[in-house]
Scaffold this motif. Structure first.
Motif, PDB file in Angstrom:
ATOM      1  N   ASP A  49       6.731  -4.015  -9.242  1.00  0.00           N
ATOM      2  CA  ASP A  49       5.739  -3.103  -8.660  1.00  0.00           C
ATOM      3  C   ASP A  49       6.284  -1.669  -8.729  1.00  0.00           C
ATOM      4  O   ASP A  49       6.688  -1.088  -7.717  1.00  0.00           O
ATOM      5  CB  ASP A  49       5.499  -3.541  -7.192  1.00  0.00           C
ATOM      6  CG  ASP A  49       4.362  -2.780  -6.543  1.00  0.00           C
ATOM      7  OD1 ASP A  49       3.585  -2.116  -7.273  1.00  0.00           O
ATOM      8  OD2 ASP A  49       4.248  -2.854  -5.298  1.00  0.00           O
ATOM      9  N   THR A  64       2.922   2.849  -5.451  1.00  0.00           N
ATOM     10  CA  THR A  64       3.381   1.909  -6.479  1.00  0.00           C
ATOM     11  C   THR A  64       2.143   1.291  -7.126  1.00  0.00           C
ATOM     12  O   THR A  64       1.008   1.584  -6.726  1.00  0.00           O
ATOM     13  CB  THR A  64       4.260   0.803  -5.866  1.00  0.00           C
ATOM     14  OG1 THR A  64       3.469   0.073  -4.918  1.00  0.00           O
ATOM     15  CG2 THR A  64       5.491   1.365  -5.195  1.00  0.00           C
ATOM     16  N   THR A  65       2.371   0.430  -8.107  1.00  0.00           N
ATOM     17  CA  THR A  65       1.238  -0.147  -8.843  1.00  0.00           C
ATOM     18  C   THR A  65       0.255  -0.844  -7.902  1.00  0.00           C
ATOM     19  O   THR A  65      -0.956  -0.771  -8.085  1.00  0.00           O
ATOM     20  CB  THR A  65       1.766  -1.171  -9.877  1.00  0.00           C
ATOM     21  OG1 THR A  65       2.765  -0.525 -10.643  1.00  0.00           O
ATOM     22  CG2 THR A  65       0.653  -1.659 -10.792  1.00  0.00           C
ATOM     23  N   THR A  66       0.799  -1.495  -6.867  1.00  0.00           N
ATOM     24  CA  THR A  66      -0.101  -2.294  -6.017  1.00  0.00           C
ATOM     25  C   THR A  66      -0.625  -1.562  -4.791  1.00  0.00           C
ATOM     26  O   THR A  66      -1.476  -2.096  -4.083  1.00  0.00           O
ATOM     27  CB  THR A  66       0.605  -3.576  -5.524  1.00  0.00           C
ATOM     28  OG1 THR A  66       1.723  -3.188  -4.725  1.00  0.00           O
ATOM     29  CG2 THR A  66       1.051  -4.448  -6.687  1.00  0.00           C
TER      30      THR A  66
END
Ligand code: N01
Length: 555
Positions: free
Chosen positions: A364, A376-378
């Motif tokens: 992530d 972050t990505t999530t």
């Protein structure tokens, strides 16, 4: 204790002050070099950008900062029995204020401060071939001339500030562990994010977690950490060390890392798996580097031996961390010990707290830092404070940032563009009369650093004496000597697993930095090499006769 001496006279010509030697850095290395060269009768001036002495121990005030090696009473100067007798250490792993207090005591006890100028960065350093002298310029624009330039700039002193998109926009408090504020930092009631899980991160995380409302740890590469098991120092140990100081000093000098370890001679395969486990368990409970150094001799040279210890430590992480998913994220997978071995006081246990979250950046990654936190990505992690435990441009970074100019104006950045060539880790071709303490190609970070600094300063002093006694004005290594030294350092490293791992030892933590393992792994062999070179009339070096007449040495 060396008796107090008047400061040898510096001279002033025009607006430039002249010294025999200028030392950059008032940390562990610079303080001892000042004492040693001044005791020899040289006029010496030390410059340091910090507001106090102590170098790395002045800057690294982050919570939890403490000696994470064998600690007291061995992480200290050894040259003076008086210092050893007088200074009492309280804990086996002294904290940053204690080490700083020790270095301040040494500075006072040896009356070093009168020759140290603080809050003064050296911005430029150029070699004047005609004069056979270095001219350095301070941040205030003052120029100083010295025959010898001793760079005691530290191996872990150029902070690595990560180039993460948006980092400048963060609106909360933001601190790098290596540039921690002098004033107290409160975490109470705050949402804190720590980026980085090396030595600094694992020391800071348990401390911050105790106080913060919430702590988010952003981890890119999981690392193996061993319990430091810091505890009050047993007065009996201190008594015995004081009584047997000469023998202990000899033991430190003979040891491959300058520490009082019993280095195991046994190979991991000589024991059964059950015997290995029992030994690892015993040394894990003992704490500290014993697990690495006192178990088996081939842990850093044999992949299979290394795997047995790595598997043991991974098992410990699974035992300590209650949530199996978090434990898996913490699982390291490189050769144990080939990144700087971490020692902690309750690091893995911290992830059992309700107020701590681990973000695995490998699955992530950070997309950007925003004014209110880390995305972050999530998702978003809202933060009031960001702690950058992102390390340093190690070993070469600080000297490269100074970028001294040697013969024909060649800059160190040009010279070290592809490889960090030195001879003995002490001197550089085309940079006459420039000495390094803990330079690339010396044992530096894989040796007891105060002891290493003493021994290297001793060599520098002997070299200066050699020049002065023979009317020589300049010394520098030959390019051939550098090449063969590079081979020696590299060949030693290639007998180990160190070069197989991305780490700051290999320069892998700094984008674009040449990959080179530039720590000499010989320990006592290194210091024997220094002595041999000196005994052979400084083999591998070339000299120039003294040309100057106007600056008379106070020697
Ligand atoms: O620095 P480090 P340190 N995004 O380089 C991560 C000495 N020391 O300050 O491994 C996300 O070890 C990086 O991740 P990765 C000691 O010799 C001594 O902790 O590159 N993460 C790593 O986790 C030590 O070894 C004491 O993937 C990023 C961390 O930041 C040396 O100092 C105490 C990142 C950096 O770890 C340096 O330790 C403390 C990014 N962009 C330190 N960039 C004593 O007590 C970096 N990281 C003697």
């Amino acid at each position: 204790m060396t008796t107090m001496q008047p400061t040898p006279k510096a001279t002033t010509q025009g607006s430039i002050e002249h010294y025999d030697a200028v030392i950059i850095g008032a940390g562990v290395g610079g303080l001892y070099a000042l004492h040693h060269l001044r005791t020899m009768g040289l006029s010496v001036r030390v410059y340091d950008g910090a507001a106090g002495v102590g170098g790395t121990w002045w800057w690294n005030r982050y919570p939890g900062a403490r000696v994470d090696g064998p600690g007291s009473p061995f992480y200290c100067y050894t040259f003076s029995e008086d210092l050893m007798q007088e200074w009492d250490w309280a804990e086996t792993q002294p904290d940053q204020p204690s080490v700083l207090a020790y270095l301040e005591y040494v500075a006072d006890r040896l009356d070093l401060r009168r020759d140290i100028q603080l809050e003064t960065w050296i911005r430029d350093a150029c070699y004047d071939e005609a004069a056979q002298r270095w001219t350095v310029e301070t941040s205030a624009g003052v120029r100083i001339s010295a025959q010898f330039l001793v760079c005691a700039v530290g191996t872990l002193s150029a902070p690595n500030s990560p180039d993460i998109p948006g980092i400048q926009t963060f609106a909360g408090e933001c601190y790098h562990t290596g540039r921690w504020p002098q004033t107290p930092v409160s975490f109470a009631g705050k949402r804190v994010g720590v980026i980085g899980t090396g030595s600094s991160g694992v020391q800071a995380v348990p401390e911050i977690a105790r106080e913060a409302a919430h702590l988010t740890v952003f981890q890119r590469t999981p690392q193996y950490s061993i319990p430091a098991r810091n505890r009050p120092l047993d007065p009996e140990v201190t008594r015995q060390v004081r009584e047997n100081w000469a023998a202990i000093r000899a033991q430190l000098n003979a040891n491959s890392v300058g520490m009082p370890f019993e280095m195991s001679q046994r190979l991991a395969c000589e024991d059964t798996p059950e015997q290995r486990l029992a030994l690892y368990e015993d040394l894990w409970q003992k704490g500290g580097f014993h697990l690495l150094f006192s178990s088996y001799a081939d842990l850093l040279t044999n992949k299979e031996a290394n795997r047995t210890l790595a598997e043991f430590v991974r098992g410990k992480i699974r035992e300590v961390v209650r949530d199996p998913k978090t434990a898996e994220k913490l699982m390291p997978d490189y050769y144990l010990g080939t990144k700087r071995q971490l020692l902690d006081n309750g690091y893995y246990e911290t992830f059992n707290r309700n107020n701590v979250t681990l973000v695995d950046l490998r699955e992530d990654p950070i997309q950007e830092i925003t004014p209110t936190g880390v995305r972050t990505t999530t998702g978003n992690h809202s933060l009031d404070m960001l702690v950058l435990a992102t390390g340093f441009d190690a070993i070469t970074g600080t000297l490269l940032r100074l970028n001294p100019k040697g013969r024909d104006g060649v800059s160190l950045q040009e010279k070290w563009r592809a490889r960090f060539d030195t001879y003995l880790g002490m001197m550089i071709a085309d940079f006459p009369n420039l000495f390094m303490i803990h330079g690339p190609g010396s044992p530096s970070v894989l040796y007891n650093m105060p002891l290493g600094a003493e021994r290297e300063s001793g060599w520098i002093g002997d070299c200066v004496r050699y020049l002065r006694e023979r009317g020589l004005g300049a010394i520098e290594p030959t390019p051939d000597a550098e090449k063969s030294w590079d081979r020696e350092v590299t060949d030693l490293a290639n007998t180990t697993l160190y070069p197989l791992t991305d780490s700051w030892y290999t320069g892998a933590n700094i984008p674009g930095k040449p990959r080179q393992f530039c720590v000499h792994l010989g320990g006592p062999l290194y210091f024997q090499r220094l002595s041999e070179v000196a005994a052979k009339g400084y083999e591998g070096f070339v000299f120039e006769q003294e040309r100057r007449t106007e600056v008379v040495a106070a020697f």
